[in-house]
Scaffold this motif. Structure first.
Motif, short mmCIF file in Angstrom:
data_model
loop_
_atom_site.label_atom_id
_atom_site.label_comp_id
_atom_site.label_asym_id
_atom_site.label_seq_id
_atom_site.Cartn_x
_atom_site.Cartn_y
_atom_site.Cartn_z
N SER A 276 64.04 -12.91 3.58
CA SER A 276 62.59 -13.16 4.89
C SER A 276 62.72 -12.38 5.42
N ASN A 342 51.13 -16.12 0.06
CA ASN A 342 52.05 -17.37 0.54
C ASN A 342 50.76 -18.24 0.63
N THR A 402 60.93 -22.48 3.30
CA THR A 402 61.77 -22.10 4.79
C THR A 402 61.39 -22.19 5.75
N ILE A 404 59.17 -19.77 6.44
CA ILE A 404 58.85 -18.41 6.64
C ILE A 404 57.70 -17.11 6.55
N GLY A 405 57.41 -18.33 5.47
CA GLY A 405 56.50 -17.66 4.49
C GLY A 405 54.90 -16.89 5.11
N ILE A 408 55.70 -14.25 7.56
CA ILE A 408 55.74 -13.18 6.63
C ILE A 408 54.63 -12.50 6.38
#
Lengths: 440, 225
Positions: A276, A342, A402, A404-405, A408
């Motif tokens: 990622s 996401n 995580t 972090i999606g 992104i």
């Protein structure tokens, strides 16, 4: 925005008009000056002639006792006159001036030369006059000719100026075209533009150099991400293979197997994290090119297709309301897929059994919008403000994510100049609105 | 089958070899590009597993050399560089497949088998599972002459489990096989559970399917008999 060519032509035209206007304002004065000088020269010549004549034949033919000391003559059209007059001593004059004379009840403006001279011991005043009426007439016709000539010259120079500017600016146009066509520095046409203009050549060369430098730094950044990827993934790969080899052994027992699987999952989290971060780095260093046209509708349909088994299992109502196909470009379809995926997947994770997720494509006054809303658990203000930052542990206890999606998602949206607005409150679900750039 | 593993990371090469040996492959190892180049020139390999990030060699050159010498070895690229260009270049040069590190060993095996089937024109045999028959060529699952209505993903899932019969596959291995690495960040173990649940429900409409086992805490398995 106005083109340089147009600006230059406009300036040319304006400056010509201004100068012409100025010229026309001063023209009568100039012509008058020239004319007067000519008249004056003429008058002086006539004076010389008369003085010569008087000195050779004497003053008597003009003035005798019966003429009571004066002599005058003018031609029939009263364009010119000459007069001689005996005047008392001491009134010497030598001048040229404009003055009105009344001749046979007609007032005529004359340029008059006054000159005193001595003859036979007496002082005489010579006066030679020339009418200015004829001069005014002549001036008008000269004026017209000049005007016509100026208009002609302006027209001709304007046309040639336009042509010349076009030709001279051609290399610049080629340079700007070159810049407009490219989507990344590597696509820049390195062939120098042919030009004899020093400035354009310099500009072109500077651009080519700059593009090479940018490309080089892109290449380096890419190399770094590739190397990091290699350095981190190789040990992960070794660990994974070792753990998998242990797992397929027949005699390890259930407890060990579960532990090994848990280790594999932990390892996967590490891998996913690295991937990622690398993905964000790649997006931010523009390693993904935007060079295709994407249809948002087909992307969303693909995503709902993937997720429908899960929503069906959770008894979530997944509604799709598409008013538009959502054609958008230039874009990178796989990235847009991740961006929406996401968000939709988050909605699925956070919506309770029996809830609803609605996905809409709208076009509001020409602007494409995608709205993804859910009836899920929602977020408070604090969670909302940290939503797009990396590793914000929002929505708490998600073992798999995580965190972090959405970071992104944000960086993909930024890359495509898509705006995201999120509204949410605890217990009332969340709504994501993607606002696409106007030119899409 | 003969496999040459070209990989500078010693312990990874050994793990791959150990796994492939258990699957009855003959494995040879090369840790540098030069070593690999010599071995490919001298020996006949069915497969070369090629890591592109070799210290002394551009891995792609090995494929070029082999193709120039008329070798019919199949190349499977394994790389941790993750650059799309590598994949495209590799496949253009005639590599048969491409796997990004870290990969599942069972996935590697499945790719090798797929390449082998293409290479040797092997027609996949129908597979019998109790009351069910899997027609691999036709991509159908039949029970008592009736087709079981499966989605593409459900069939792929079952097929992968059947190909690895007797071996537990973790949810992640299944997930990666079906979806690839694209949705890596959003991988959700729940996905596989939902699909297996649906699959079981559909199977059980036709006949019991005790052979599709859940292995607690690890994953799923199709039992070997």
């Amino acid at each position: 925005m106005v083109r340089l060519k147009t600006k230059l032509s406009l300036f040319n035209l304006l400056s010509k008009l201004v100068f012409t206007a100025l010229f026309l304002i001063f023209l009568p004065w100039i012509i008058e000056r020239i004319n007067l000088r000519q008249v004056d020269n003429d008058l002086i010549q006539k004076r010389e002639k008369t003085i010569d004549l008087i000195s050779s034949i004497g003053i008597e033919p003009f003035i005798s006792s019966d003429t009571t000391g004066s002599f005058g003559s003018f031609n029939i059209l009263k364009e010119e006159y000459i007069s001689l007059e005996l005047i008392p001593e001491g009134g010497e004059r030598n001048e040229i001036l404009v003055s009105d004379r009344t001749i046979e009840d007609e007032v005529i403006t004359y340029r008059v030369l006054n000159y005193t001279f001595m003859a036979d011991g007496e002082t005489y005043l010579l006066e030679i006059g020339k009418s200015l009426e004829t001069i005014t007439e002549g001036r008008k016709s000269i004026y017209r000719i000049i005007l016509g000539f100026l208009a002609f010259i302006i027209l001709i120079t304007l046309v040639t100026d336009l042509q010349y500017t076009r030709i001279i600016l051609k290399p610049l146009k080629r340079i700007t075209d070159k810049l407009r066509e490219i989507s990344s520095p590597s696509k820049f046409d390195r062939a120098p533009v042919r030009t004899s203009t020093f400035d354009f050549a310099t500009l072109d060369k500077a651009l080519i150099d700059l593009m090479s430098k940018i490309e080089e730094s892109f290449r380096k950044e890419k190399e770094i991400t590739v190397n990091i990827s290699h350095e981190l993934m190789t040990p992960v790969s070794v660990m994974r293979s070792k753990l998998e080899n242990i797992l397929i052994q027949k005699d390890i027992g259930e407890e060990t197997a579960i532990r090994i699987e848990e280790s594999l999952q932990t390892l996967q989290r590490l891998q996913r994290l690295v991937n990622s971060l690398l993905m964000i780095a790649r997006i931010e260093s523009h390693q993904y090119l935007l060079e295709e046209k994407a249809e948002v509708r087909s992307i969303l349909a693909e995503i709902t297709g993937e997720l429908r088994p899960v929503t069906a299992d959770k008894e979530i109502d997944l509604k799709e309301e598409y008013e538009d196909d959502g054609g958008f470009g230039p874009a990178n379809r796989p990235l847009l897929f991740s961006m929406f995926y996401n968000v939709v997947n988050n909605a699925v994770k956070n919506t309770f059994q029996g809830g609803t997720i609605t996905i809409k494509i709208q076009r509001v006054s020409g602007i494409l919008r995608v709205v993804i809303s859910d009836t899920g658990r929602g977020m408070d203000q604090e969670q909302l403000s940290a939503l797009f930052s990396r590793f914000s542990s929002r929505r708490g206890n998600d073992e798999n994510g995580t965190g972090i999606g959405l970071a992104i998602t944000k960086s993909i949206a930024d890359l495509h100049q898509i705006g995201i607005s999120v509204s949410s409150s605890p217990g009332n679900g969340t709504e994501f609105i993607f606002i696409f750039p106007e030119n899409s | 089958m003969n496999v040459l593993i070209v990989e500078d990371e010693l312990s990874l090469a050994r793990e791959i070899a150990s796994f492939l040996k258990s699957e009855n492959f003959l494995c040879d190892l090369a840790f540098t590009g030069n070593e690999a180049s010599e071995k490919i020139a001298v020996n006949l390999y069915d497969f070369v597993l090629l890591d592109l990030g070799l210290p002394d060699y551009n891995g792609l050159d090995l494929i070029r050399e082999a193709r120039r010498d008329g070798s019919e070895t199949s190349f499977i690229i394994i790389t941790a560089r993750g650059a799309v260009e590598d994949k495209v270049k590799g496949l253009d040069l005639g590599a048969d497949d491409y796997l990004a590190k870290p990969f599942a060993l069972v996935e590697l095996l499945s790719r090798i088998n797929a390449v082998a089937r293409r290479k040797f024109n092997i027609v996949s045999q129908d597979i019998s599972l109790d009351h069910f028959t899997m027609q691999v060529q036709a991509r159908k699952l039949i029970c008592n002459e009736t087709e079981v209505d499966l989605t593409k993903k459900e069939f792929d899932l079952l097929h992968y489990l059947v190909l690895n019969r007797g071996r537990v596959l973790t949810r992640r291995q299944l997930y990666e096989h079906i979806w690839g690495n694209i949705l890596d960040d959003q991988y959700d173990s729940n996905f596989i559970d939902v699909h297996i649940k649906n699959l079981r429900r559909k199977l059980n409409l036709h006949a019991p399917s005790p052979w599709l086992e859940t292995v607690r805490g690890v994953g799923y398995r199709v039992s070997s008999d």
